[in-house]
Design an enzyme around this catalytic site. Structure first.
Site, PDB file in Angstrom:
ATOM      1  N   ASP A   1      58.450   0.121  16.462  1.00 48.19           N
ATOM      2  CA  ASP A   1      57.649   1.323  16.154  1.00 48.19           C
ATOM      3  C   ASP A   1      57.032   1.230  14.765  1.00 48.19           C
ATOM      4  O   ASP A   1      55.821   1.429  14.583  1.00 48.19           O
ATOM      5  CB  ASP A   1      58.527   2.588  16.173  1.00 48.19           C
ATOM      6  CG  ASP A   1      58.917   3.040  17.571  1.00 48.19           C
ATOM      7  OD1 ASP A   1      59.894   3.797  17.696  1.00 48.19           O
ATOM      8  OD2 ASP A   1      58.245   2.616  18.519  1.00 48.19           O
TER       9      ASP A   1
ATOM     10  N   GLU B   1      52.905   8.910  14.405  1.00 49.11           N
ATOM     11  CA  GLU B   1      54.221   9.477  14.749  1.00 49.11           C
ATOM     12  C   GLU B   1      55.285   9.163  13.694  1.00 49.11           C
ATOM     13  O   GLU B   1      56.128   9.994  13.395  1.00 49.11           O
ATOM     14  CB  GLU B   1      54.692   8.932  16.115  1.00 49.11           C
ATOM     15  CG  GLU B   1      56.045   9.523  16.499  1.00 49.11           C
ATOM     16  CD  GLU B   1      56.585   9.014  17.823  1.00 49.11           C
ATOM     17  OE1 GLU B   1      55.968   8.143  18.457  1.00 49.11           O
ATOM     18  OE2 GLU B   1      57.662   9.504  18.220  1.00 49.11           O
TER      19      GLU B   1
ATOM     20  N   ASP C   1      50.213   6.701  18.312  1.00 50.23           N
ATOM     21  CA  ASP C   1      51.600   6.570  18.785  1.00 50.23           C
ATOM     22  C   ASP C   1      51.862   5.073  18.883  1.00 50.23           C
ATOM     23  O   ASP C   1      51.383   4.407  19.801  1.00 50.23           O
ATOM     24  CB  ASP C   1      51.772   7.252  20.155  1.00 50.23           C
ATOM     25  CG  ASP C   1      53.240   7.448  20.500  1.00 50.23           C
ATOM     26  OD1 ASP C   1      54.070   6.706  19.939  1.00 50.23           O
ATOM     27  OD2 ASP C   1      53.539   8.332  21.320  1.00 50.23           O
TER      28      ASP C   1
ATOM     29  N   ILE D   1      54.491   3.207  19.554  1.00 56.15           N
ATOM     30  CA  ILE D   1      55.076   2.915  20.871  1.00 56.15           C
ATOM     31  C   ILE D   1      55.300   4.253  21.544  1.00 56.15           C
ATOM     32  O   ILE D   1      56.128   5.053  21.109  1.00 56.15           O
ATOM     33  CB  ILE D   1      56.438   2.184  20.789  1.00 56.15           C
ATOM     34  CG1 ILE D   1      56.263   0.777  20.221  1.00 56.15           C
ATOM     35  CG2 ILE D   1      57.067   2.100  22.185  1.00 56.15           C
ATOM     36  CD1 ILE D   1      57.521  -0.076  20.310  1.00 56.15           C
ATOM     37  N   ASP D   2      54.542   4.508  22.572  1.00 53.51           N
ATOM     38  CA  ASP D   2      54.799   5.692  23.377  1.00 53.51           C
ATOM     39  C   ASP D   2      55.644   5.230  24.564  1.00 53.51           C
ATOM     40  O   ASP D   2      55.358   4.194  25.169  1.00 53.51           O
ATOM     41  CB  ASP D   2      53.473   6.293  23.860  1.00 53.51           C
ATOM     42  CG  ASP D   2      53.694   7.569  24.646  1.00 53.51           C
ATOM     43  OD1 ASP D   2      54.592   8.348  24.263  1.00 53.51           O
ATOM     44  OD2 ASP D   2      52.988   7.793  25.644  1.00 53.51           O
TER      45      ASP D   2
ATOM     46  N   THR E   1      59.271   5.043  24.232  1.00 56.66           N
ATOM     47  CA  THR E   1      60.327   4.253  23.585  1.00 56.66           C
ATOM     48  C   THR E   1      61.404   3.831  24.579  1.00 56.66           C
ATOM     49  O   THR E   1      61.869   2.697  24.578  1.00 56.66           O
ATOM     50  CB  THR E   1      60.965   5.114  22.477  1.00 56.66           C
ATOM     51  OG1 THR E   1      59.925   5.530  21.598  1.00 56.66           O
ATOM     52  CG2 THR E   1      62.010   4.364  21.702  1.00 56.66           C
TER      53      THR E   1
ATOM     54  N   SER F   1      55.618   6.860  29.319  1.00 58.14           N
ATOM     55  CA  SER F   1      54.453   6.700  28.422  1.00 58.14           C
ATOM     56  C   SER F   1      53.126   7.160  29.004  1.00 58.14           C
ATOM     57  O   SER F   1      53.043   7.623  30.131  1.00 58.14           O
ATOM     58  CB  SER F   1      54.320   5.242  27.971  1.00 58.14           C
ATOM     59  OG  SER F   1      53.666   4.471  28.959  1.00 58.14           O
TER      60      SER F   1
ATOM     61  N   ASP G   1      50.838  11.901  21.668  1.00 63.94           N
ATOM     62  CA  ASP G   1      51.332  11.638  23.019  1.00 63.94           C
ATOM     63  C   ASP G   1      50.259  11.869  24.082  1.00 63.94           C
ATOM     64  O   ASP G   1      50.501  11.577  25.266  1.00 63.94           O
ATOM     65  CB  ASP G   1      52.540  12.536  23.338  1.00 63.94           C
ATOM     66  CG  ASP G   1      53.836  11.970  22.758  1.00 63.94           C
ATOM     67  OD1 ASP G   1      53.963  10.739  22.685  1.00 63.94           O
ATOM     68  OD2 ASP G   1      54.720  12.776  22.367  1.00 63.94           O
TER      69      ASP G   1
HETATM   70  N1  LIG Z   1      61.525  17.738  25.355  1.00 66.30           N
HETATM   71  C1  LIG Z   1      60.423  17.000  25.473  1.00 66.30           C
HETATM   72  N2  LIG Z   1      59.405  17.403  26.281  1.00 66.30           N
HETATM   73  C2  LIG Z   1      58.299  16.664  26.400  1.00 66.30           C
HETATM   74  N3  LIG Z   1      58.092  15.490  25.733  1.00 66.30           N
HETATM   75  C3  LIG Z   1      59.059  15.050  24.919  1.00 66.30           C
HETATM   76  C4  LIG Z   1      60.274  15.764  24.735  1.00 66.30           C
HETATM   77  N4  LIG Z   1      61.031  15.070  23.857  1.00 66.30           N
HETATM   78  C5  LIG Z   1      60.323  13.964  23.503  1.00 66.30           C
HETATM   79  N5  LIG Z   1      59.139  13.956  24.127  1.00 66.30           N
HETATM   80  C6  LIG Z   1      58.044  12.996  24.019  1.00 66.30           C
HETATM   81  O1  LIG Z   1      57.940  12.273  25.248  1.00 66.30           O
HETATM   82  C7  LIG Z   1      57.346  11.049  24.921  1.00 66.30           C
HETATM   83  C8  LIG Z   1      57.540  10.061  26.037  1.00 66.30           C
HETATM   84  O2  LIG Z   1      56.959  10.604  27.185  1.00 66.30           O
HETATM   85  P1  LIG Z   1      57.303  10.035  28.625  1.00 66.30           P
HETATM   86  O3  LIG Z   1      58.571  10.657  29.069  1.00 66.30           O
HETATM   87  O4  LIG Z   1      56.107  10.476  29.402  1.00 66.30           O
HETATM   88  O5  LIG Z   1      57.408   8.558  28.485  1.00 66.30           O
HETATM   89  C9  LIG Z   1      58.019  10.642  23.646  1.00 66.30           C
HETATM   90  O6  LIG Z   1      57.151   9.772  22.966  1.00 66.30           O
HETATM   91  P2  LIG Z   1      57.798   8.501  22.189  1.00 66.30           P
HETATM   92  O7  LIG Z   1      58.403   7.622  23.198  1.00 66.30           O
HETATM   93  O8  LIG Z   1      56.571   7.970  21.544  1.00 66.30           O
HETATM   94  O9  LIG Z   1      58.771   9.055  21.194  1.00 66.30           O
HETATM   95  C10 LIG Z   1      58.229  11.977  22.920  1.00 66.30           C
HETATM   96  O10 LIG Z   1      57.243  12.238  21.942  1.00 66.30           O
HETATM   97 MG   LIG Z   2      55.034   9.199  22.333  1.00 63.81          MG
HETATM   98 MG   LIG Z   3      56.255   6.778  19.908  1.00 65.03          MG
HETATM   99 MG   LIG Z   4      59.302   8.777  19.274  1.00 64.38          MG
END
Ligand SMILES: Nc1ncnc2c1ncn2[C@@H]1O[C@H](COP(=O)(O)O)[C@@H](OP(=O)(O)O)[C@H]1O
Ligand SMILES: [Mg+2]
Ligand SMILES: [Mg+2]
Ligand SMILES: [Mg+2]
Length: 376
Positions: free
Chosen positions: A88, A111, A167, A169-170, A172, A286, A316
């Site tokens: 990240d 981020e 972002d 890494i979206d 993670t 993501s 995001d």
């Molecule tokens: N309670 C929540 N509701 C919705 N999104 C959330 C969450 N907690 C974290 N996230 C976000 O969900 C993203 C990932 O989405 P997805 O589930 O679609 O892969 C995360 O990005 P990061 O991985 O960049 O931190 C984070 O920002």
């Molecule tokens: Mg993200």
């Molecule tokens: Mg991220």
């Molecule tokens: Mg994150």
């Protein structure tokens, strides 16, 4: 140069670049140019587009390198979050330093920040990040340069001027599992997303060949359509992507987060039932979900709130949002409101996200509102 002259000059370059991407005959190019000349909101971001692609490709290479080492060292299931943190931070430093080189005055809403890399506590992590970043940039960067580059992402965002949102890494959790993740970069001007680039290193280029080439880069500039190309490939050939043309919601397929904590799986299932959808949802981490809808692999993306407190972050959604729109689809929140990127670092004016092709969007929105009535 007068405004009109500037537009015409831009269009010359635009049609060359556009023709290369679309591979359209000259007469069609003239048609595109004349259509653009007749509109009042021409957005021409050729340099920004090229720089954003370069930044996302470099960062994607760093992420893949980190992952390969994790697998080689067989540490994937044993390690805590730090290997991801390494990727990240490194990806954010790489993207931010590419942006700084070409657009030194553009602020960035990123981020990550460098807090965990500071001081003696952060030394091990910092050294690893500095080493990785230096594999991906042209000019050597010191530890201080790297921390500075990461912290260029601290901008508060807002409704005026231009800024980027990143972002690094979206998804993670998807990255850690060796599944889908994305490097996502967007340019916001006066609160509107104008350009989005999403690098998806693990996404099959062609969903009908899931074991075929992996690595997709999706890109869209407002008014110019959405495209995909192979990520980090020698060829820069781009294909236009479009949402599906499914007309009956009951024939649609939908995608949702893998993590039940990020999107309400049980509400998603109720909506699918109400719409008469029998296909199993496709779960994917993501902004790859936005790309899946933008190129018609899936028809609907549902991200329904899990609780009333969580506020979505602009990084995001910004890049995925413009790619869907430019591919002919719609994106709103659960109330049918467009996502508002002018509020700062978060989407504080919105709740949840729905994306779908235009044919079925209203039906999907109605089903969401029936299901969630008075819940949020
Ligand atoms: N309670 C929540 N509701 C919705 N999104 C959330 C969450 N907690 C974290 N996230 C976000 O969900 C993203 C990932 O989405 P997805 O589930 O679609 O892969 C995360 O990005 P990061 O991985 O960049 O931190 C984070 O920002
Ligand atoms: Mg993200
Ligand atoms: Mg991220
Ligand atoms: Mg994150």
């Amino acid at each position: 140069m007068s405004g009109k002259l500037q537009i015409i000059k831009s269009l010359g370059v635009f049609s060359q670049a556009c023709a290369k991407r679309l591979e359209v005959p000259y007469c069609s190019r003239q048609l595109i140019a004349s259509r653009l000349l007749s509109t009042s909101h021409i957005v021409y971001l050729e340099k920004e587009r090229a720089v954003a692609i370069e930044a996302v490709e470099r960062a994607s290479r760093v992420c893949k390198a980190v992952f390969k080492q994790l697998v080689n060292e067989e540490t994937l299931t044993k390690k805590d979050k730090s290997p991801v943190t390494v990727a990240d931070f490194s990806a954010q430093a790489v993207v931010n330093s590419v942006l700084e080189k070409h657009f030194p005055n553009d602020p960035i809403v990123g981020e990550e920040d460098s807090k965990d890399l500071q001081g003696e506590d952060g030394r091990v992590l910092r050294e690893r990040v500095v080493e990785l970043v230096n594999t991906a940039v042209d000019k050597p960067m010191s530890a201080e340069d790297v921390l500075c580059a990461i912290d260029r992402g601290q901008y508060e965002g807002g409704s005026s001027g231009r800024h980027w949102t990143l972002d690094p890494i979206d998804g993670t959790k998807g990255f850690l599992r060796g599944e889908q993740f994305a490097v996502c970069l967007a340019l916001i001007v006066d609160g509107q997303v104008r350009l989005g680039v999403v690098g998806c290193p693990n996404l099959p280029f062609d969903m009908s060949k899931p074991e075929g080439d992996k690595g997709v880069l999706a890109v869209a500039v407002q008014g110019q359509g959405a495209f995909q190309r192979k990520l980090n490939a020698d060829s820069e050939l781009e294909q236009r992507i479009m949402v599906s043309n499914v007309e009956d919601a009951c024939n649609a397929s939908f995608c949702e987060s893998v993590e039940a904590g990020h999107s309400n799986h049980s509400d998603n299932a109720k909506i699918a039932e109400l719409l008469g959808i029998s296909k199993q949802s496709v779960r994917m981490d993501s902004q790859c979900k936005y790309i899946a809808v933008a190129r018609g692999d899936a028809d609907i993306y549902l991200r329904l709130p899990v609780d009333s407190k969580y506020v979505e972050k602009i990084w995001d959604h910004a890049a995925g949002n413009i790619i869907i729109h430019e591919a002919g689809g719609h994106v709103t929140d659960i109330n049918g409101e467009p996502l508002d990127f002018s509020k700062g670092r978060t989407l504080s004016a919105n709740k949840g996200v729905i994306a779908a092709n235009s044919n079925i969007f209203e039906t999907v929105l109605a089903a969401v509102q029936t299901t969630l009535a008075n819940k949020y």
